[in-house]
Design an enzyme around this catalytic site. Sequence first.
Site, PDB file in Angstrom:
ATOM      1  N   GLY A 117       0.787  -1.217   0.000  1.00 25.25           N
ATOM      2  CA  GLY A 117       0.000   0.000   0.000  1.00 25.25           C
ATOM      3  C   GLY A 117       0.822   1.272   0.000  1.00 25.25           C
ATOM      4  O   GLY A 117       1.980   1.306  -0.432  1.00 25.25           O
ATOM      5  N   CYS A 118       0.224   2.336   0.533  1.00 27.20           N
ATOM      6  CA  CYS A 118       0.781   3.678   0.392  1.00 27.20           C
ATOM      7  C   CYS A 118       2.099   3.888   1.135  1.00 27.20           C
ATOM      8  O   CYS A 118       2.864   4.793   0.795  1.00 27.20           O
ATOM      9  CB  CYS A 118      -0.245   4.710   0.879  1.00 27.20           C
ATOM     10  N   TYR A 119       2.373   3.082   2.161  1.00 25.80           N
ATOM     11  CA  TYR A 119       3.600   3.284   2.930  1.00 25.80           C
ATOM     12  C   TYR A 119       4.768   2.448   2.404  1.00 25.80           C
ATOM     13  O   TYR A 119       5.860   2.456   2.985  1.00 25.80           O
ATOM     14  CB  TYR A 119       3.367   2.958   4.410  1.00 25.80           C
TER      15      TYR A 119
END
Length: 386
Positions: free
Chosen positions: A153-155
């Site tokens: 995901g985004c991290y």
Amino acid sequence: MRSFITAIGTANPAHGFPQLKIAEFMSDAVSMTEEERQRLFTLYRATGIKHRYSVLPDFGTAFEDSDFFKPGEKAAMPSVAERMTLYRKEALPLSIAAIENCLDQLKSFSKDKITHLITVSCTGMYAPGLDLDIVQSLGLPHSVNRTCVNFMGCYAAFSALKVSDAICKSDKNAVVLMVCVELCTIHYQKSMNWDHILSNAIFGDGAAAVVIQGDKPKGVALSPELFHCDLLPEGRKDMAWSIADFGFEMILSSYVPSMIKGGIKELTSKLLSKLSYNVDEIDYFAIHPGGKKILEVIKDELEIKKVKCQQSFDVLAEYGNMSSPSILFVLKRIMHDLQNDFSSKRILSFAFGPGLTMESMVLEVVTSGFAKTLEGDKELINIGAV
């Protein structure tokens, strides 16, 4: 031993659309009533996003004219296999564009110096994968060390930077090429589910490439001082990413900003206390532009002046949330703004993702033209002489 981010390159697909044009596409897709349509446009205006990019040339056209998201019942939506075929076609050229933009910033840099390749993506996968395609396209040695960071995901860029940092600290001759590429828009969900509506409203496509080296650089570079990760298990169901029959489905609850608000001070305190810094000593805040409310919550909770995190708001406005590459777009802007600034500065960076995972790191800005004592070093290092 330290690692140094010496260049960041970015790229977006050729097809860009105003945010409200995409809203028209989305409202037509599910045949919204006039009242529902007005609520949708209110949401799109509130996102703080003005523009987004997609590999799909018809993402902002009338839904009935779409070649990929054909009108009709849900069964008419593209299958996972069809979406992955498109991902395989589009991810490589977008990655190469970002890599070229990155390497162009390094004078006299030879691709033969690259010892490690790390690829990052959560919007598509195949094997033999993107890493091998990049090796072949760039003509890298077949012996280059490859690592794939998938579906985080985004991290995820933080995870890849941690790996890069560890590699470079163990070998000063290491040169890591890190590539994040996400084609979020190919996973559009034709649904009136609020989680899907919210996801459709903020995500865009993009790629970023980074060179991380173990050797001290010339010019402006970013050197990680410390990483810190924490979890908010109560948010496990509020930010999730799963593979369904008709694409990858993102669950992004409207409660996420509130949960981040409850945890951001503690996260920051734990990280900075290990370095004996306080928030006032941070010059820039590179916050993952996951959404306008997330940015505003962090700014307000940490009492940050907006000028110190303006790059995050700007990236959100111009590109939307591109998942893993987004934070690198922010860091690239900060590096650009530092080109003529030779004073010592520090960056505090955050990103968030499924779990609910909260990642953070402190980066020191290292530039030519000044001397300073590195934390833990006994000798004075003249950066300007490198």
